[in-house]
Design an enzyme around this catalytic site. Structure first.
Site, PDB file in Angstrom:
ATOM      1  N   ALA A  57       0.826  -1.214   0.000  1.00  0.00           N
ATOM      2  CA  ALA A  57       0.000   0.000   0.000  1.00  0.00           C
ATOM      3  C   ALA A  57       0.861   1.264   0.000  1.00  0.00           C
ATOM      4  O   ALA A  57       0.320   2.370  -0.070  1.00  0.00           O
ATOM      5  CB  ALA A  57      -0.924  -0.014   1.220  1.00  0.00           C
ATOM      6  N   LEU A  58       2.171   1.088   0.101  1.00  0.00           N
ATOM      7  CA  LEU A  58       3.089   2.232   0.183  1.00  0.00           C
ATOM      8  C   LEU A  58       2.622   3.218   1.247  1.00  0.00           C
ATOM      9  O   LEU A  58       2.365   4.394   0.969  1.00  0.00           O
ATOM     10  CB  LEU A  58       3.258   2.908  -1.185  1.00  0.00           C
ATOM     11  CG  LEU A  58       3.921   2.044  -2.256  1.00  0.00           C
ATOM     12  CD1 LEU A  58       3.992   2.772  -3.599  1.00  0.00           C
ATOM     13  CD2 LEU A  58       5.331   1.602  -1.838  1.00  0.00           C
ATOM     14  N   LYS A  69      -0.506  -8.703  16.298  1.00  0.00           N
ATOM     15  CA  LYS A  69       0.247  -9.786  15.650  1.00  0.00           C
ATOM     16  C   LYS A  69      -0.151 -11.133  16.266  1.00  0.00           C
ATOM     17  O   LYS A  69      -0.311 -12.127  15.551  1.00  0.00           O
ATOM     18  CB  LYS A  69       1.757  -9.561  15.795  1.00  0.00           C
ATOM     19  CG  LYS A  69       2.308  -8.358  15.045  1.00  0.00           C
ATOM     20  CD  LYS A  69       2.161  -8.418  13.540  1.00  0.00           C
ATOM     21  CE  LYS A  69       3.066  -9.432  12.902  1.00  0.00           C
ATOM     22  NZ  LYS A  69       3.020  -9.328  11.403  1.00  0.00           N
ATOM     23  N   THR A  91       6.211 -12.023  15.038  1.00  0.00           N
ATOM     24  CA  THR A  91       7.253 -11.413  15.861  1.00  0.00           C
ATOM     25  C   THR A  91       7.362 -12.085  17.231  1.00  0.00           C
ATOM     26  O   THR A  91       6.368 -12.615  17.748  1.00  0.00           O
ATOM     27  CB  THR A  91       6.918  -9.913  16.056  1.00  0.00           C
ATOM     28  OG1 THR A  91       7.727  -9.383  17.095  1.00  0.00           O
ATOM     29  CG2 THR A  91       5.469  -9.692  16.452  1.00  0.00           C
ATOM     30  N   ASP A  92       8.558 -11.999  17.822  1.00  0.00           N
ATOM     31  CA  ASP A  92       8.727 -12.526  19.188  1.00  0.00           C
ATOM     32  C   ASP A  92       7.952 -11.697  20.212  1.00  0.00           C
ATOM     33  O   ASP A  92       7.758 -12.132  21.351  1.00  0.00           O
ATOM     34  CB  ASP A  92      10.220 -12.588  19.564  1.00  0.00           C
ATOM     35  CG  ASP A  92      10.912 -11.229  19.580  1.00  0.00           C
ATOM     36  OD1 ASP A  92      10.291 -10.225  19.164  1.00  0.00           O
ATOM     37  OD2 ASP A  92      12.084 -11.167  19.993  1.00  0.00           O
ATOM     38  N   GLU A  93       7.492 -10.497  19.794  1.00  0.00           N
ATOM     39  CA  GLU A  93       6.780  -9.640  20.754  1.00  0.00           C
ATOM     40  C   GLU A  93       5.462 -10.263  21.202  1.00  0.00           C
ATOM     41  O   GLU A  93       4.870  -9.842  22.192  1.00  0.00           O
ATOM     42  CB  GLU A  93       6.532  -8.252  20.151  1.00  0.00           C
ATOM     43  CG  GLU A  93       7.821  -7.539  19.816  1.00  0.00           C
ATOM     44  CD  GLU A  93       7.713  -6.030  19.914  1.00  0.00           C
ATOM     45  OE1 GLU A  93       6.824  -5.512  20.599  1.00  0.00           O
ATOM     46  OE2 GLU A  93       8.556  -5.360  19.291  1.00  0.00           O
ATOM     47  N   TYR A 142       0.462  -3.314  19.130  1.00  0.00           N
ATOM     48  CA  TYR A 142       1.127  -3.943  17.981  1.00  0.00           C
ATOM     49  C   TYR A 142       1.255  -5.444  18.213  1.00  0.00           C
ATOM     50  O   TYR A 142       0.842  -6.264  17.385  1.00  0.00           O
ATOM     51  CB  TYR A 142       2.518  -3.324  17.752  1.00  0.00           C
ATOM     52  CG  TYR A 142       3.429  -4.172  16.895  1.00  0.00           C
ATOM     53  CD1 TYR A 142       3.160  -4.375  15.535  1.00  0.00           C
ATOM     54  CD2 TYR A 142       4.559  -4.810  17.438  1.00  0.00           C
ATOM     55  CE1 TYR A 142       3.987  -5.180  14.742  1.00  0.00           C
ATOM     56  CE2 TYR A 142       5.386  -5.609  16.661  1.00  0.00           C
ATOM     57  CZ  TYR A 142       5.090  -5.793  15.313  1.00  0.00           C
ATOM     58  OH  TYR A 142       5.897  -6.593  14.543  1.00  0.00           O
ATOM     59  N   HIS A 178       6.576  -0.953  28.365  1.00  0.00           N
ATOM     60  CA  HIS A 178       7.848  -1.307  27.710  1.00  0.00           C
ATOM     61  C   HIS A 178       8.364  -2.655  28.219  1.00  0.00           C
ATOM     62  O   HIS A 178       8.722  -2.795  29.386  1.00  0.00           O
ATOM     63  CB  HIS A 178       8.881  -0.214  27.996  1.00  0.00           C
ATOM     64  CG  HIS A 178       9.992  -0.175  27.002  1.00  0.00           C
ATOM     65  ND1 HIS A 178      11.023   0.727  27.070  1.00  0.00           N
ATOM     66  CD2 HIS A 178      10.242  -0.923  25.918  1.00  0.00           C
ATOM     67  CE1 HIS A 178      11.853   0.539  26.061  1.00  0.00           C
ATOM     68  NE2 HIS A 178      11.395  -0.477  25.357  1.00  0.00           N
ATOM     69  N   PRO A 236      17.307  10.059  22.043  1.00  0.00           N
ATOM     70  CA  PRO A 236      16.362   9.700  23.103  1.00  0.00           C
ATOM     71  C   PRO A 236      16.378   8.203  23.398  1.00  0.00           C
ATOM     72  O   PRO A 236      16.097   7.388  22.533  1.00  0.00           O
ATOM     73  CB  PRO A 236      15.008  10.118  22.501  1.00  0.00           C
ATOM     74  CG  PRO A 236      15.215  10.065  21.020  1.00  0.00           C
ATOM     75  CD  PRO A 236      16.668  10.287  20.747  1.00  0.00           C
ATOM     76  N   ILE A 250      -4.043  -4.604   1.392  1.00  0.00           N
ATOM     77  CA  ILE A 250      -4.497  -5.979   1.658  1.00  0.00           C
ATOM     78  C   ILE A 250      -5.869  -6.007   2.313  1.00  0.00           C
ATOM     79  O   ILE A 250      -6.509  -7.052   2.373  1.00  0.00           O
ATOM     80  CB  ILE A 250      -3.483  -6.780   2.525  1.00  0.00           C
ATOM     81  CG1 ILE A 250      -3.204  -6.051   3.841  1.00  0.00           C
ATOM     82  CG2 ILE A 250      -2.197  -7.054   1.747  1.00  0.00           C
ATOM     83  CD1 ILE A 250      -2.581  -6.941   4.906  1.00  0.00           C
TER      84      ILE A 250
HETATM   85  P1  NAD Z   1       7.774  -2.094   7.621  1.00  0.00           P
HETATM   86  O1  NAD Z   1       6.867  -1.206   8.397  1.00  0.00           O
HETATM   87  O2  NAD Z   1       9.125  -1.629   7.243  1.00  0.00           O
HETATM   88  O3  NAD Z   1       7.043  -2.551   6.261  1.00  0.00           O
HETATM   89  C1  NAD Z   1       5.691  -2.873   6.207  1.00  0.00           C
HETATM   90  C2  NAD Z   1       5.265  -2.787   4.762  1.00  0.00           C
HETATM   91  O4  NAD Z   1       3.862  -3.146   4.696  1.00  0.00           O
HETATM   92  C3  NAD Z   1       5.384  -1.384   4.165  1.00  0.00           C
HETATM   93  O5  NAD Z   1       5.973  -1.448   2.886  1.00  0.00           O
HETATM   94  C4  NAD Z   1       3.947  -0.879   4.081  1.00  0.00           C
HETATM   95  O6  NAD Z   1       3.725   0.030   3.016  1.00  0.00           O
HETATM   96  C5  NAD Z   1       3.195  -2.186   3.876  1.00  0.00           C
HETATM   97  N1  NAD Z   1       1.808  -2.104   4.350  1.00  0.00           N
HETATM   98  C6  NAD Z   1       1.359  -1.613   5.522  1.00  0.00           C
HETATM   99  N2  NAD Z   1       0.021  -1.684   5.570  1.00  0.00           N
HETATM  100  C7  NAD Z   1      -0.377  -2.253   4.392  1.00  0.00           C
HETATM  101  C8  NAD Z   1      -1.640  -2.606   3.873  1.00  0.00           C
HETATM  102  N3  NAD Z   1      -2.776  -2.376   4.542  1.00  0.00           N
HETATM  103  N4  NAD Z   1      -1.700  -3.182   2.642  1.00  0.00           N
HETATM  104  C9  NAD Z   1      -0.554  -3.414   1.947  1.00  0.00           C
HETATM  105  N5  NAD Z   1       0.668  -3.085   2.401  1.00  0.00           N
HETATM  106  C10 NAD Z   1       0.756  -2.513   3.619  1.00  0.00           C
HETATM  107  O7  NAD Z   1       7.827  -3.426   8.474  1.00  0.00           O
HETATM  108  P2  NAD Z   1       8.992  -4.505   8.601  1.00  0.00           P
HETATM  109  O8  NAD Z   1       9.858  -4.114   9.723  1.00  0.00           O
HETATM  110  O9  NAD Z   1       9.566  -4.775   7.282  1.00  0.00           O
HETATM  111  O10 NAD Z   1       8.146  -5.766   9.067  1.00  0.00           O
HETATM  112  C11 NAD Z   1       7.599  -6.671   8.117  1.00  0.00           C
HETATM  113  C12 NAD Z   1       6.885  -7.787   8.868  1.00  0.00           C
HETATM  114  O11 NAD Z   1       7.812  -8.451   9.735  1.00  0.00           O
HETATM  115  C13 NAD Z   1       5.751  -7.287   9.760  1.00  0.00           C
HETATM  116  O12 NAD Z   1       4.700  -8.208   9.691  1.00  0.00           O
HETATM  117  C14 NAD Z   1       6.360  -7.285  11.163  1.00  0.00           C
HETATM  118  O13 NAD Z   1       5.369  -7.509  12.135  1.00  0.00           O
HETATM  119  C15 NAD Z   1       7.322  -8.458  11.057  1.00  0.00           C
HETATM  120  N6  NAD Z   1       8.490  -8.396  11.950  1.00  0.00           N
HETATM  121  C16 NAD Z   1       9.323  -7.299  11.930  1.00  0.00           C
HETATM  122  C17 NAD Z   1      10.455  -7.298  12.750  1.00  0.00           C
HETATM  123  C18 NAD Z   1      11.440  -6.147  12.733  1.00  0.00           C
HETATM  124  O14 NAD Z   1      12.390  -6.141  13.515  1.00  0.00           O
HETATM  125  N7  NAD Z   1      11.287  -5.155  11.873  1.00  0.00           N
HETATM  126  C19 NAD Z   1      10.709  -8.378  13.596  1.00  0.00           C
HETATM  127  C20 NAD Z   1       9.841  -9.473  13.578  1.00  0.00           C
HETATM  128  C21 NAD Z   1       8.746  -9.467  12.741  1.00  0.00           C
END
Ligand code: NAD
Length: 317
Positions: A34-35, A156, A125-127, A152, A278, A207, A60
């Site tokens: 969705a950018l 998930k 995620t591990d969260e 968040y 936190h 911060p 999505i």
């Molecule tokens: P990010 O925020 O960098 O990227 C998310 C992407 O999803 C973006 O490109 C955004 O435009 C797109 N998006 C958001 N809402 C949308 C929608 N409604 N329809 C279509 N596209 C949509 O996130 P990330 O850090 O790359 O994380 C990706 C996945 O991995 C997530 O599911 C996150 O929960 C999971 N995750 C991330 C981490 C981390 O450390 N970053 C760790 C574990 C799991």
């Protein structure tokens, strides 16, 4: 094979697309993104020149668009990364997290069911496991209970349960991975590492929440991509796999490492009021995945300097 990657313009999604396109040169890829503020087409701009990739700018949550996408491109495998991903934003505005992370996942699951796919892999995620004690807490396994402590993580955890329910109820072939904190290039500069680099380069206060002793388990983004690939090929349907590289480091130590690399003084560190709810420590046990043959290849020790330099170059331009 046709592989649909959701969220392919985000941080992890863009690395995953690149890794998969480099590794599987006979496969075709569809990216839906969705950018949002976090998605950046430039993360995959060079990949878009490859005729094996089709990019759909779309949401999505839009069931009609998702239906058309499935009817047109008939994906065999879906790797679902699209999400709202920033904890702080979920505290100030949780609704969109429920809409995208839960409802959006539901839209994809329905399409997968209707069109019949070989695998739906959900990136989590591990969260979802909540927090560990700083001392003595045993790292989370896939059997640990879900105890999310912020919107968040709760969104998930909800989507994880929805995905598993589609497997148990309808027999949809799903797998789930729960990964620790990723580091690497292409991350939106609201997340810890790029944010601290950005502030330090401008000699602004950095911060750090609370006492800075919160500990996170870190993994290089490419090890995460390799782990998803391993689960797609060797993982058992209906199973959850933890992904972690056993690199635990406190926020304050990480910030100090970044300052050292940039040659900036520790005096820039400013302690700010702690984030609501936190979590003190996350640590993840990924032995189940390691039994499939995956081991992390990268360490922060070896790669952090290059990553900091990448952001430095980008932020100064
Ligand atoms: P990010 O925020 O960098 O990227 C998310 C992407 O999803 C973006 O490109 C955004 O435009 C797109 N998006 C958001 N809402 C949308 C929608 N409604 N329809 C279509 N596209 C949509 O996130 P990330 O850090 O790359 O994380 C990706 C996945 O991995 C997530 O599911 C996150 O929960 C999971 N995750 C991330 C981490 C981390 O450390 N970053 C760790 C574990 C799991």
């Amino acid at each position: 094979m046709n592989i649909l990657v959701t969220g392919g313009c985000g941080f992890i999604g863009s690395h995953f697309l690149r890794y998969m396109m480099d590794t599987y040169t006979n496969d075709f890829f569809i990216c839906i993104d969705a950018l949002t503020y976090a998605g950046n087409r430039n993360n995959i701009i060079d990949l878009l020149e490859d005729s094996r990739l089709i990019m759909i700018e779309g949401d999505i949550r839009d069931a009609s668009l998702v239906d058309t996408l499935f009817a047109t491109y008939m994906p065999d495998v879906v790797v679902h990364l699209a999400a709202e991903s920033h904890v702080d934003r979920s505290i100030t505005g949780p609704q969109v997290f429920l809409e995208t992370n839960v409802m959006g996942t539901g839209v994809l699951l329905d399409a997968c069911l209707q069109y019949g796919i070989k695998r739906f892999h959900h990136v989590s995620t591990d969260e979802v496991y909540g927090a560990l004690q700083l001392e003595g807490g045993v790292p989370f396994t896939e059997e640990s209970s879900l105890a999310p402590t912020n919107p968040y993580a709760a969104s998930k955890a909800s989507s994880d349960l929805l995905v598993l329910s589609y497997h148990k109820t309808y027999g949809l072939p799903v797998t789930i991975s729960r990964c620790s904190n990723n580091y690497g290039t292409n991350q939106y500069p609201e997340k810890l590492i790029p944010l601290m680099i950005q502030k330090a380069l401008q000699d602004l206060p950095l911060p750090v929440y609370g006492d800075g002793l919160n500990v996170r388990d870190w993994i290089h983004v490419l090890d995460h991509c390799r782990a998803i690939d391993c689960i797609l090929h060797k993982g058992r349907v209906g199973e959850v796999y933890n992904i972690g590289a056993r690199e635990e480091i406190s926020n304050i130590d990480l910030v100090k490492r970044i300052l050292t690399i940039l040659g900036k003084p520790y005096e820039l560190i400013t302690y700010v009021e702690d984030r609501l709810g936190h979590d003190r420590r996350y640590a993840i046990d990924s032995s189940k995945l390691e039994r499939l043959g995956w081991v992390p290849e990268y360490t922060m020790e070896d790669t952090l300097v290059l990553i900091v330099q990448w952001y430095r170059k980008r932020l100064l331009n």
